[in-house]
Design a protein around this motif. Sequence first.
Motif, mmCIF file in Angstrom:
data_model
loop_
_atom_site.group_PDB
_atom_site.id
_atom_site.type_symbol
_atom_site.label_atom_id
_atom_site.label_comp_id
_atom_site.label_asym_id
_atom_site.label_seq_id
_atom_site.Cartn_x
_atom_site.Cartn_y
_atom_site.Cartn_z
ATOM 1 N N ASN A 231 1.544 2.279 5.433
ATOM 2 C CA ASN A 231 0.315 1.966 6.170
ATOM 3 C C ASN A 231 -0.793 2.980 5.954
ATOM 4 O O ASN A 231 -1.879 2.807 6.476
ATOM 5 C CB ASN A 231 0.603 1.771 7.665
ATOM 6 C CG ASN A 231 1.019 3.042 8.359
ATOM 7 O OD1 ASN A 231 1.507 3.966 7.702
ATOM 8 N ND2 ASN A 231 0.839 3.102 9.657
ATOM 9 N N VAL B 22 9.282 -1.257 5.132
ATOM 10 C CA VAL B 22 8.185 -0.390 5.576
ATOM 11 C C VAL B 22 8.739 1.028 5.746
ATOM 12 O O VAL B 22 9.567 1.290 6.619
ATOM 13 C CB VAL B 22 7.556 -0.919 6.880
ATOM 14 C CG1 VAL B 22 6.490 0.053 7.387
ATOM 15 C CG2 VAL B 22 6.946 -2.295 6.634
ATOM 16 N N MET C 147 7.902 -8.480 11.945
ATOM 17 C CA MET C 147 8.355 -7.101 11.800
ATOM 18 C C MET C 147 9.801 -7.054 12.320
ATOM 19 O O MET C 147 10.418 -8.098 12.504
ATOM 20 C CB MET C 147 7.435 -6.155 12.566
ATOM 21 C CG MET C 147 5.949 -6.509 12.411
ATOM 22 S SD MET C 147 4.797 -5.160 12.738
ATOM 23 C CE MET C 147 5.138 -4.756 14.434
ATOM 24 N N SER C 148 10.326 -5.837 12.552
ATOM 25 C CA SER C 148 11.746 -5.740 12.923
ATOM 26 C C SER C 148 12.125 -6.622 14.109
ATOM 27 O O SER C 148 13.203 -7.221 14.124
ATOM 28 C CB SER C 148 12.102 -4.287 13.263
ATOM 29 O OG SER C 148 12.091 -3.515 12.092
ATOM 30 N N MET D 291 -2.443 -12.079 6.507
ATOM 31 C CA MET D 291 -1.510 -11.172 7.153
ATOM 32 C C MET D 291 -1.843 -11.130 8.637
ATOM 33 O O MET D 291 -3.026 -11.186 9.013
ATOM 34 C CB MET D 291 -1.675 -9.777 6.551
ATOM 35 C CG MET D 291 -0.728 -8.736 7.086
ATOM 36 S SD MET D 291 -1.392 -7.704 8.391
ATOM 37 C CE MET D 291 -0.797 -6.118 7.865
ATOM 38 N N MET E 286 -0.416 -9.653 12.724
ATOM 39 C CA MET E 286 0.519 -8.958 13.600
ATOM 40 C C MET E 286 0.462 -9.606 14.971
ATOM 41 O O MET E 286 -0.618 -10.000 15.420
ATOM 42 C CB MET E 286 0.125 -7.494 13.734
ATOM 43 C CG MET E 286 0.572 -6.680 12.561
ATOM 44 S SD MET E 286 0.543 -4.934 12.956
ATOM 45 C CE MET E 286 -1.116 -4.557 12.505
ATOM 46 N N ILE F 144 -0.206 -1.920 3.851
ATOM 47 C CA ILE F 144 -0.207 -2.746 5.064
ATOM 48 C C ILE F 144 -1.063 -2.161 6.186
ATOM 49 O O ILE F 144 -1.094 -2.717 7.280
ATOM 50 C CB ILE F 144 1.235 -2.993 5.573
ATOM 51 C CG1 ILE F 144 1.921 -1.685 5.941
ATOM 52 C CG2 ILE F 144 2.038 -3.759 4.518
ATOM 53 C CD1 ILE F 144 3.258 -1.880 6.657
ATOM 54 N N LYS G 32 7.024 3.955 6.206
ATOM 55 C CA LYS G 32 6.100 4.942 6.780
ATOM 56 C C LYS G 32 6.796 5.969 7.669
ATOM 57 O O LYS G 32 6.227 7.008 7.950
ATOM 58 C CB LYS G 32 5.019 4.218 7.596
ATOM 59 C CG LYS G 32 5.562 3.494 8.819
ATOM 60 C CD LYS G 32 4.486 2.661 9.509
ATOM 61 C CE LYS G 32 5.056 1.994 10.748
ATOM 62 N NZ LYS G 32 4.128 1.006 11.322
ATOM 63 N N TYR G 33 8.021 5.663 8.109
ATOM 64 C CA TYR G 33 8.718 6.576 9.017
ATOM 65 C C TYR G 33 9.446 7.709 8.287
ATOM 66 O O TYR G 33 9.906 8.636 8.926
ATOM 67 C CB TYR G 33 9.772 5.807 9.822
ATOM 68 C CG TYR G 33 9.254 4.601 10.577
ATOM 69 C CD1 TYR G 33 8.490 4.756 11.727
ATOM 70 C CD2 TYR G 33 9.563 3.305 10.149
ATOM 71 C CE1 TYR G 33 8.029 3.654 12.430
ATOM 72 C CE2 TYR G 33 9.114 2.192 10.850
ATOM 73 C CZ TYR G 33 8.348 2.376 11.988
ATOM 74 O OH TYR G 33 7.905 1.279 12.675
ATOM 75 N N ARG H 231 7.587 -7.709 7.071
ATOM 76 C CA ARG H 231 7.391 -6.259 6.933
ATOM 77 C C ARG H 231 8.328 -5.544 7.902
ATOM 78 O O ARG H 231 8.074 -5.506 9.099
ATOM 79 C CB ARG H 231 5.930 -5.906 7.233
ATOM 80 C CG ARG H 231 4.914 -6.740 6.445
ATOM 81 C CD ARG H 231 3.485 -6.364 6.846
ATOM 82 N NE ARG H 231 3.285 -6.361 8.263
ATOM 83 C CZ ARG H 231 2.871 -7.419 8.981
ATOM 84 N NH1 ARG H 231 2.586 -8.561 8.385
ATOM 85 N NH2 ARG H 231 2.746 -7.321 10.285
ATOM 86 N N ILE H 232 9.414 -5.002 7.373
ATOM 87 C CA ILE H 232 10.464 -4.486 8.236
ATOM 88 C C ILE H 232 10.651 -2.991 8.049
ATOM 89 O O ILE H 232 10.916 -2.527 6.939
ATOM 90 C CB ILE H 232 11.774 -5.248 7.965
ATOM 91 C CG1 ILE H 232 11.533 -6.738 8.267
ATOM 92 C CG2 ILE H 232 12.906 -4.691 8.825
ATOM 93 C CD1 ILE H 232 12.691 -7.623 7.962
ATOM 94 N N GLY H 233 10.487 -2.264 9.144
ATOM 95 C CA GLY H 233 10.614 -0.812 9.082
ATOM 96 C C GLY H 233 11.782 -0.296 9.884
ATOM 97 O O GLY H 233 12.843 0.021 9.353
ATOM 98 N N SER H 234 11.620 -0.236 11.214
ATOM 99 C CA SER H 234 12.591 0.486 12.046
ATOM 100 C C SER H 234 14.023 -0.033 11.906
ATOM 101 O O SER H 234 14.965 0.763 11.931
ATOM 102 C CB SER H 234 12.129 0.486 13.504
ATOM 103 O OG SER H 234 11.657 -0.773 13.887
#
Length: 240
Positions: A68, A45, A214-215, A173, A175, A92, A47-48, A230-233
């Motif tokens: 996102n 992910v 997620m993370s 999906m 959360m 997402i 987005k950051y 879905r992994i971002g941070s």
Amino acid sequence: MTDENNPSSVRRQRIADNFNAVIEDVQQAVSQCGRSAKEVTIVGVTKYVDAATTADLVAAGCASLGENRPQVLWQKAESVELNGLAIDWHMIGHVQRNKLRRLMRFRPLIHSVDSPRLLDAIGDEATLINHSFDVLLEVNISGDETKTGLSTDAIEQILQQDPHPLVNVRGLMAMAGHGTGPSQAQAQFARVRSFRDSLEASTGASLPELSMGMSGDFAQAIAEGATLVRIGSRLFDGVI
Ligand SMILES: *Cc1c(COP(=O)(O)O)cnc(C)c1O
């Protein structure tokens, strides 16, 4: 080789290290529950971060990217840094129908179908360009009013109707509710999985994909059958 005096080289190495650490954690999670790493796709992910930093993640080997916001997805896909790279795009976040046409050029898997109207609009666009689309339905499993997603009843209704010939609902999906710790999240992921199983039984649909985790809770999601995490941070630790 990392050139320690070159900030962009340091950043690239850090992202590669983070991605490899996530791969190891995913491998550990799958082996703990007797699954195979091939069953789980890591969606990075992004987005950051900007397009150049996103390209660092692709260079590290992460070919599946999630955004996102539709306009950010298409801006990145069209950017000089990413244009032409083999990327599987994942949408997402909430999609407004007036953004669909431009978004769908990049053939994303849309995880976040959150209304029957959006699903119909995807069908209309698919007909127009004569191209089939895979989608996931976003379920609000936490019952948290502030979370987006369809109710379980709404999802059941959608799957009982005749499917659009060019739109394939491949799964769900979800959360975890806001402020949920990993063990509460795991209980919610378990409910998503059993809801999916009951939908398959009641509607005859095949719903192999579960996008959850997620993370902070992907190991728990994998234990409950996630096929897309879905992994971002975690990937941008030390970079953002
Ligand atoms: C931001 C986001 C993620 C990634 O969350 P992290 O905690 O940063 O890993 C996953 N899914 C959705 C829908 C998001 O918006």
